[in-house]
Design a protein around this motif. Structure first.
Motif, short mmCIF file in Angstrom:
data_model
loop_
_atom_site.label_atom_id
_atom_site.label_comp_id
_atom_site.label_asym_id
_atom_site.label_seq_id
_atom_site.Cartn_x
_atom_site.Cartn_y
_atom_site.Cartn_z
N LEU A 80 29.17 32.90 41.20
CA LEU A 80 30.30 32.75 41.50
C LEU A 80 30.90 33.54 42.65
O LEU A 80 31.36 34.70 42.44
N GLN A 81 31.24 32.78 43.83
CA GLN A 81 31.76 33.33 44.96
C GLN A 81 33.33 33.47 44.88
O GLN A 81 33.83 32.28 44.46
N MET A 82 33.81 34.34 44.90
CA MET A 82 35.62 34.59 44.93
C MET A 82 35.91 35.15 46.04
O MET A 82 35.74 36.32 46.41
N ASN A 83 36.88 34.21 46.65
CA ASN A 83 37.64 34.84 47.99
C ASN A 83 38.82 34.74 47.77
O ASN A 83 39.54 34.35 46.70
N SER A 84 39.51 35.48 48.50
CA SER A 84 41.05 35.64 48.51
C SER A 84 41.60 36.00 47.22
O SER A 84 42.51 35.45 46.57
N LEU A 85 41.16 37.24 46.56
CA LEU A 85 41.46 37.61 45.35
C LEU A 85 42.69 38.05 45.25
O LEU A 85 43.33 38.71 46.13
N LYS A 86 43.13 37.91 43.94
CA LYS A 86 44.55 38.35 43.81
C LYS A 86 44.55 39.18 42.65
O LYS A 86 43.72 39.19 41.62
N PRO A 87 45.67 40.01 42.32
CA PRO A 87 45.72 40.84 41.16
C PRO A 87 45.40 40.20 39.80
O PRO A 87 44.96 40.49 38.94
N GLU A 88 45.94 39.00 39.84
CA GLU A 88 46.01 38.20 38.58
C GLU A 88 44.66 37.78 38.31
O GLU A 88 44.48 37.04 37.41
N ASP A 89 43.51 37.88 39.32
CA ASP A 89 42.29 37.41 39.02
C ASP A 89 41.51 38.49 37.98
O ASP A 89 40.30 38.30 37.56
#
Length: 120
Positions: A80-89
């Motif tokens: 799972l590539q996760m970009n532009s991560l946010k605090p809600e992630d």
């Protein structure tokens, strides 16, 4: 099937992480695979799934355009590539396999979780 997730950690908002989940046991290539997450005080939600062929994928609205699920059957691994991560992630992320994962988001097998923390 045994699943072992890794790759979680602490990252700043806007950053990226790649989660990996290695599988052992029955033929990996025949299983649909997915990633779920659970934040404190919230229900577990399905983030993304990929079918056994790798051609069919699903993303939660919260993941669309930012996360990419992929699989490498030769390595028995799903990513799972996760970009532009946010605090809600921020959540514990779980990999999952088999069962009614595709049609009901109900897998037969779960891996242990890996913590992802996104700081603002």
């Amino acid at each position: 099937v045994q699943l072992q997730a890794s790759g979680g950690g602490l990252v700043q908002a806007g950053g990226s992480l790649r989660l990996s989940c290695a599988a052992s046991g029955r033929p990996f290539s025949s299983y649909p695979l997915g990633w779920f997450r659970q934040a404190p005080g919230k229900e577990r939600e399905c983030v993304a799934t990929i079918d056994s062929s790798g051609a069919g994928t699903y993303y939660a609205d919260s993941a669309k355009g930012r996360f990419t699920i992929s699989r490498d059957n030769a390595k028995n691994t799903v990513y799972l590539q996760m970009n532009s991560l946010k605090p809600e992630d921020t959540a514990v992320y779980y990999c999952a396999a088999g069962g009614l994962l595709i049609i009901r988001r109900s897998p037969a097998y779960w891996g242990q979780g890996t913590q992802v923390t996104v700081s603002s």
